[in-house]
Design an enzyme around this catalytic site. Structure first.
Site, short mmCIF file in Angstrom:
data_model
loop_
_atom_site.label_atom_id
_atom_site.label_comp_id
_atom_site.label_asym_id
_atom_site.label_seq_id
_atom_site.Cartn_x
_atom_site.Cartn_y
_atom_site.Cartn_z
N HIS A 191 -3.91 3.97 9.80
CA HIS A 191 -3.03 3.08 9.03
C HIS A 191 -2.53 1.97 9.95
CE1 HIS A 191 0.24 2.80 5.68
NE2 HIS A 191 0.01 1.61 6.22
N HIS A 215 -1.83 -2.07 10.62
CA HIS A 215 -1.68 -3.48 10.27
C HIS A 215 -2.06 -4.27 11.53
CE1 HIS A 215 0.95 -3.11 6.53
NE2 HIS A 215 0.90 -1.87 7.00
N HIS A 240 -2.52 -2.21 -2.28
CA HIS A 240 -1.12 -2.32 -1.84
C HIS A 240 -0.28 -2.94 -2.94
CE1 HIS A 240 2.44 -3.30 0.47
NE2 HIS A 240 1.95 -2.61 1.48
N HIS A 280 -1.17 2.28 -1.54
CA HIS A 280 0.29 2.15 -1.45
C HIS A 280 0.72 1.84 -2.87
CE1 HIS A 280 3.93 -0.05 0.55
NE2 HIS A 280 4.16 0.05 -0.75
N HIS A 309 8.71 -6.17 4.21
CA HIS A 309 8.26 -6.58 2.88
C HIS A 309 8.86 -7.91 2.43
CE1 HIS A 309 5.68 -3.19 2.15
NE2 HIS A 309 6.59 -2.45 2.74
N ASP A 323 1.25 2.98 10.64
CA ASP A 323 1.77 1.83 9.88
C ASP A 323 2.30 0.78 10.85
OD1 ASP A 323 2.34 0.28 7.68
OD2 ASP A 323 3.69 1.71 6.73
#
Length: 569
Positions: A136, A138, A221, A248, A322, A362
């Site tokens: 996971h 990014h 996502h 997600h 986010h 993540d």
């Protein structure tokens, strides 16, 4: 005449043997050596006056006659397959043999031939594990890779194009152009990689295009709209092209509830990210999916394990990741809906039960890329302290619990993503992506890391000193992390469609490309030591979690192992 020495003296000289016990760092986890594949009295060891010398433990065999490139002697292997002692022979970047090393001209029962062309790594008193796999990622900044590698991670799969706002929030590399540029960039690093394309679409054309461009997985996502239509479309394409789908889900329940998402899956295999929900997903009950055979549930590491600081740090973390605004009440409500102490506490227990199968990071998007391994073992230690001995244990040790937890960041993500033929365990024929640990530093700071049988980083002292050990000793890149060695030691995982299209040649990639396979015909029962499927219920108002009717709750930890005492400098 045979000699007799004490167990302590033997362990000091050759490492622990059958029946000996070892504590993992400063945890309460105790492992016991299950078997020893070396031969008493015929052990091989390198050094002045030792065994691996011409005509003794070293034969005259050439490489063509079967001598290995590297031998790791007397290592204590900790793997999902078992906890045992053996010599390990490496050849052509893969594990060639596991057993007893030596000279077949002077010794019997030799599985691994040591010759003049063989290098030796001393595994006595050391633990050998497979390199970790963080599924996971990014890809926000390339500096993540060094931090991950130095923690013991040797494979990273995820998505991103750098600090673009789509990548800051979602694990996707969207479109053939970006996939190509990222693969070209990842040629430069001593790490195995795979890229996930954006899976959010209601028609298949763009998804097929990304997989043909080399994406080895697809990511759904919520920030791109994880609707039932997008889920169905993405899984249909994945089934046709044999790649994994990571999801997600919809925190706000805008396009449906968890039941609608489960219905849209139609029983098709899917890797559910941060299944507890703090990292995102149907609030408050995404955790229900743990009980389904077709769902491969994973955790991200900021909630692992549950501590007195977990809740406090998560709100600000979520707002940044986010792209939310504290001045907008709806954004604040969105953030608060995801952070629940009840589900975070239950997550620890579900891992200990083997109901959660995978742990990942993540990275920089509500997760710490260098702490997958640390937090896995912190959770295992916390659960032993709070829940005691697992029912599956058969000896006076924690071997089963250790095998369960190491599977969460090695073999299980490898199975989930179709690359377990190449990585994920210490088995003959698999890549020699390996970590050697001093038991006192297990899970925290690897002593040496190999990629494809080549040392890429290690604990190293002052380069100007007369010996390698004077301070400051810290993890430094080694020769395998430079030059052409990088491209020949690590690989890129791509789709079968991309491999068939020859993307390696068309993009001018120097690293070998390997196609992912068998991503679809698997399920929860494929998850090693982590295949439990309890019926999970989350109370909609109190957030209490029950598994098969039993309330799951635990206290937050106030102190953890593998923490400050290891990072004073």
């Amino acid at each position: 005449m045979p000699a007799t020495i004490s167990r302590a003296a033997y362990a000091d000289m050759y490492g622990p043997t059958t029946g000996d016990k070892v504590r993992l760092a400063d945890t309460d986890l105790i492992i016991e050596v299950e078997r020893d594949l070396t031969t008493y009295g015929e052990e091989v060891k390198f050094g002045g006056g030792k065994v691996i010398r011409d005509g003794m433990g070293q034969s005259q065999a050439t490489r063509a006659e079967g001598a290995v490139d590297t031998v790791i002697t007397n290592a204590l292997i900790v793997d999902h397959t078992g906890i045992y002692k053996a010599d390990v022979g490496l050849r052509d970047g893969v594990i060639a043999a596991i057993g007893k090393a030596g000279n077949p001209d002077t010794q019997t029962g030799v599985d691994i031939i040591i010759g003049p062309g063989t290098e030796a790594i001393a595994g006595e008193g050391r633990i050998l594990t497979a390199g970790g796999f963080d599924s996971h990622i990014h890809f926000i900044c390339p500096q993540q890779i060094e931090d991950a590698l130095h923690s013991g991670i040797t494979t990273m799969i995820g998505g991103g194009t750098g600090p673009a706002h789509g990548s800051l929030a979602t694990t996707c590399t969207p479109g053939a152009f970006h996939i190509g540029r990222m693969l070209q960039s990842l040629d430069a690093f001593p790490m195995n990689f795979g890229l996930a394309g954006k899976g959010n679409a209601s028609r298949p054309g763009a998804l097929v295009e990304m997989i043909e461009a080399g994406a080895c997985a697809m990511k759904l996502h919520e920030d791109w709209g994880t609707t039932p239509g997008a889920i169905d479309c993405c899984l249909s394409v994945a089934d046709d092209m044999d790649v994994q789908v990571m999801i997600h889900t919809d925190t706000l329940n805008e396009s449906g509830f968890v039941e609608n998402t489960i219905a849209a899956m139609k029983g098709r295999t899917i890797h559910a990210f941060h299944t507890e929900g703090a990292g995102g997903g149907h609030a408050p009950d995404i955790m229900k999916v743990v009980g389904f055979e077709h769902v491969l549930p994973s955790s991200t590491n900021p909630t692992m394990p549950y501590t007195v600081n977990t809740l406090e740090e998560h709100l600000d973390m979520l707002m940044v990741c986010h792209h939310l605004d504290k001045a907008i009440p709806e954004d604040v409500a969105f953030a608060e809906s995801r952070i629940r102490k009840e589900t975070i506490a239950a997550e620890d227990i579900l891992h200990d039960m083997g109901a959660f199968s995978i742990i990942a990071s993540d990275s920089q998007a509500m997760g710490r890329v260098g702490e997958v391994i640390i937090r896995t073992w912190q959770t295992a230690d916390k659960m032993k302290k709070q829940r005691g001995r697992l029912a599956e244990e058969t000896g006076d040790n924690d071997n089963f619990r250790v095998r369960r937890y190491i599977a969460k960041y090695t073999i299980n993500p490898a199975i989930a993503h179709g690359i377990s033929a190449h990585i994920g365990s210490i088995e003959v024929g698999k890549r020699a992506d390996l970590c050697l640990w001093n038991p006192a530093f297990f899970g925290v700071k690897p002593e040496m890391i190999l990629m494809g049988g080549t040392i890429v980083c290690a604990q190293m002292g002052d380069p100007n000193a007369s010996i390698p050990t004077p301070q400051p000793v810290y993890t430094r890149p080694m020769f395998g992390a430079y030059g052409r060695s990088v491209e020949n030691s690590a690989v890129l995982f791509v789709s079968q469609a991309g491999q068939a299209a020859g993307i390696g040649a068309s993009l001018g990639l120097a690293k070998q490309t390997l196609a992912v396979k068998t991503c679809r015909d698997i399920g929860k029962s494929s998850m090693v030591h982590n295949s439990a499927t309890p019926e999970v219920e989350v109370h909609p108002e109190t957030y209490e979690v029950r598994a098969d009717g039993e309330l799951l709750t635990c206290e937050p930890a106030t102190e953890l192992p593998l923490a400050q005492r290891y990072f004073m400098f």
